[in-house]
Design a protein around this motif. Structure first.
Motif, short mmCIF file in Angstrom:
data_model
loop_
_atom_site.label_atom_id
_atom_site.label_comp_id
_atom_site.label_asym_id
_atom_site.label_seq_id
_atom_site.Cartn_x
_atom_site.Cartn_y
_atom_site.Cartn_z
N MET A 129 0.85 -1.20 0.00
CA MET A 129 0.00 0.00 0.00
C MET A 129 0.88 1.24 0.00
SD MET A 129 -3.04 0.95 2.65
CE MET A 129 -1.97 0.62 4.04
N ASN A 130 0.46 2.25 -0.73
CA ASN A 130 1.23 3.46 -0.81
C ASN A 130 1.23 4.17 0.53
OD1 ASN A 130 1.95 6.29 -1.38
ND2 ASN A 130 1.91 5.60 -3.50
N GLY A 131 2.39 4.48 1.06
CA GLY A 131 2.48 5.12 2.37
C GLY A 131 2.39 6.63 2.32
N ASP A 132 2.36 7.22 1.12
CA ASP A 132 2.27 8.65 0.96
C ASP A 132 0.83 9.11 1.10
OD1 ASP A 132 2.40 11.25 0.21
OD2 ASP A 132 3.34 10.91 -1.74
N GLY B 58 -1.69 4.80 -12.21
CA GLY B 58 -1.43 5.21 -10.84
C GLY B 58 -2.50 6.08 -10.23
N ARG B 59 -3.69 6.12 -10.85
CA ARG B 59 -4.78 6.93 -10.31
C ARG B 59 -5.43 6.27 -9.10
NH1 ARG B 59 -5.61 11.11 -13.68
NH2 ARG B 59 -4.94 10.87 -15.86
N TRP B 60 -5.28 4.97 -8.98
CA TRP B 60 -5.76 4.26 -7.79
C TRP B 60 -4.90 3.02 -7.61
CZ3 TRP B 60 -8.72 -0.47 -7.24
CH2 TRP B 60 -8.92 -1.17 -8.43
N ALA B 61 -4.92 2.47 -6.42
CA ALA B 61 -4.10 1.29 -6.10
C ALA B 61 -4.97 0.22 -5.46
CB ALA B 61 -2.96 1.68 -5.16
N GLY C 104 -12.96 9.96 -0.44
CA GLY C 104 -11.99 9.78 0.62
C GLY C 104 -10.67 9.23 0.10
N PRO C 105 -9.80 8.76 1.01
CA PRO C 105 -8.49 8.24 0.60
C PRO C 105 -8.52 6.81 0.11
CG PRO C 105 -8.68 8.20 2.98
CD PRO C 105 -9.93 8.87 2.48
N THR D 237 -0.46 11.68 0.15
CA THR D 237 -0.92 12.32 -1.07
C THR D 237 -1.00 11.33 -2.22
OG1 THR D 237 1.34 12.96 -1.73
CG2 THR D 237 0.11 14.50 -0.33
N GLY D 238 -0.83 10.07 -1.92
CA GLY D 238 -0.82 9.03 -2.95
C GLY D 238 -2.20 8.74 -3.49
N PRO D 239 -2.30 7.71 -4.33
CA PRO D 239 -3.57 7.43 -4.99
C PRO D 239 -4.62 6.86 -4.04
CG PRO D 239 -2.00 5.69 -5.45
CD PRO D 239 -1.24 6.76 -4.71
N TRP D 240 -5.86 6.97 -4.45
CA TRP D 240 -6.97 6.31 -3.76
C TRP D 240 -6.65 4.83 -3.71
CZ3 TRP D 240 -10.86 2.70 -4.44
CH2 TRP D 240 -12.02 2.85 -3.66
N THR D 241 -6.72 4.24 -2.51
CA THR D 241 -6.24 2.86 -2.34
C THR D 241 -7.30 1.97 -1.74
OG1 THR D 241 -3.97 3.66 -2.03
CG2 THR D 241 -4.47 1.43 -1.26
N ALA D 242 -7.47 0.81 -2.35
CA ALA D 242 -8.40 -0.21 -1.85
C ALA D 242 -7.60 -1.40 -1.37
CB ALA D 242 -9.36 -0.65 -2.95
N THR D 243 -7.87 -1.84 -0.14
CA THR D 243 -7.27 -3.05 0.42
C THR D 243 -8.39 -4.05 0.65
OG1 THR D 243 -5.54 -1.76 1.52
CG2 THR D 243 -5.92 -4.02 2.30
N VAL D 244 -8.22 -5.25 0.11
CA VAL D 244 -9.26 -6.28 0.21
C VAL D 244 -8.74 -7.42 1.06
CG1 VAL D 244 -10.79 -7.82 -1.06
CG2 VAL D 244 -10.10 -5.64 -2.09
N LEU D 245 -9.42 -7.69 2.16
CA LEU D 245 -9.10 -8.83 3.02
C LEU D 245 -9.93 -10.01 2.54
CD1 LEU D 245 -8.09 -6.36 4.62
CD2 LEU D 245 -8.85 -7.48 6.71
N THR D 246 -9.26 -11.07 2.11
CA THR D 246 -9.96 -12.15 1.43
C THR D 246 -9.26 -13.49 1.62
OG1 THR D 246 -10.62 -12.96 -0.77
CG2 THR D 246 -8.71 -11.50 -0.68
#
Length: 252
Positions: free
Chosen positions: A1-4, A37-40, A116-117, A6-15
């Motif tokens: 995951m991007n730690g910045d 790089g518009r989203w991660a 949101g982020p 100001t980085g891209p909108w990020t989705a984390t999926v627990l699966t």
């Protein structure tokens, strides 16, 4: 995951099935936006947080019954690790459990998510997750509709697709978002293209008139008519919110 922050909108999926991603999210608009790089997108394999050699993540339901329930300790470890990285990065993302019990997702929900982020999505399996996890970690529940899937992964893909297309720069023509279904409280008007006559069915003449105001009025009338006929619930809400009652220009 991007730690910045100001980085891209990020989705984390627990699966339990990270191989199901990106799936369709790797194609078309979402795929191109991700490559730009518009989203991660990242997946967290819940089994990585299991504590035995068999990588067990579930157990039989307390009180008896069929099926298995995902354990709260395993899920909490996975979620807490994700939130710890968010905290280090100075980011706060909502955690959402995709469940038929949750409030139904609508376009307003998706817009809020996209503003949101990013988001953390928990995908359930089997009979679901231990209720104590939802309470202890303040997880929101959300439903795509009154039906049951074999797991949360397909729902996660749908929800992410809906949110990603609203992110800045993803859609080629951002003005097009304003006329889509639900954006104005109405379903979208019908669309036509060439040929001007197909199997004896012509394109409505007003659309070929070149009169932009008449076209706009026709599209509004059609959107109102279709909403009233097909989604009385949406129509009632539209009428209540409209300063003129939402009835002007609607065919009887």
């Amino acid at each position: 995951m991007n730690g910045d922050t100001t980085g891209p909108w990020t989705a984390t999926v627990l699966t339990l099935f990270p191989e199901m991603f990106p799936g369709s999210l790797g194609l078309s608009l979402a795929g191109r936006a991700r490559a730009q790089g518009r989203w991660a997108l990242e997946t967290v394999d819940i089994r990585d947080f299991a504590r035995d050699k068999h990588r067990s993540v579930d157990d039989s339901p307390a009180g008896g019954g069929s099926g298995m329930v995902l354990r709260p300790d395993i899920l909490a470890a996975a979620l807490d690790a994700t939130r710890a990285r968010d905290e280090t990065a100075g980011v706060t993302r909502p955690a959402i459990y995709l469940s038929p019990r949750g409030p139904r997702v609508d376009q307003g929900f998706v817009r809020d998510l996209a503003s949101g982020p990013g988001v953390v999505l928990l995908c359930g399996r089997y009979e679901g997750v231990d209720e104590r996890l939802i309470e202890a970690r303040a997880i929101r529940e959300a439903s795509l509709g009154d039906f049951v899937l074999s797991g949360g992964e397909p729902a996660a893909i749908v929800l992410l697709d809906a949110a990603v297309r609203l992110l800045p720069g993803v859609l080629g023509d951002p003005e097009g978002l304003k006329e889509e279904s639900f954006e104005s409280g109405l379903l979208e008007y019908p669309h036509y293209t060439r040929p001007s006559v197909w199997e004896g069915r012509p394109v409505p003449p007003v659309l070929l008139s070149g009169d932009h105001e008449k076209v706009r009025q026709w599209r509004l009338e059609q959107a109102r008519r279709i909403t009233r006929e097909r989604r009385p619930d949406l129509w009632a809400r539209y009428v209540m919110q409209s300063p003129r009652g939402g009835t002007r220009g609607v065919e009887g």
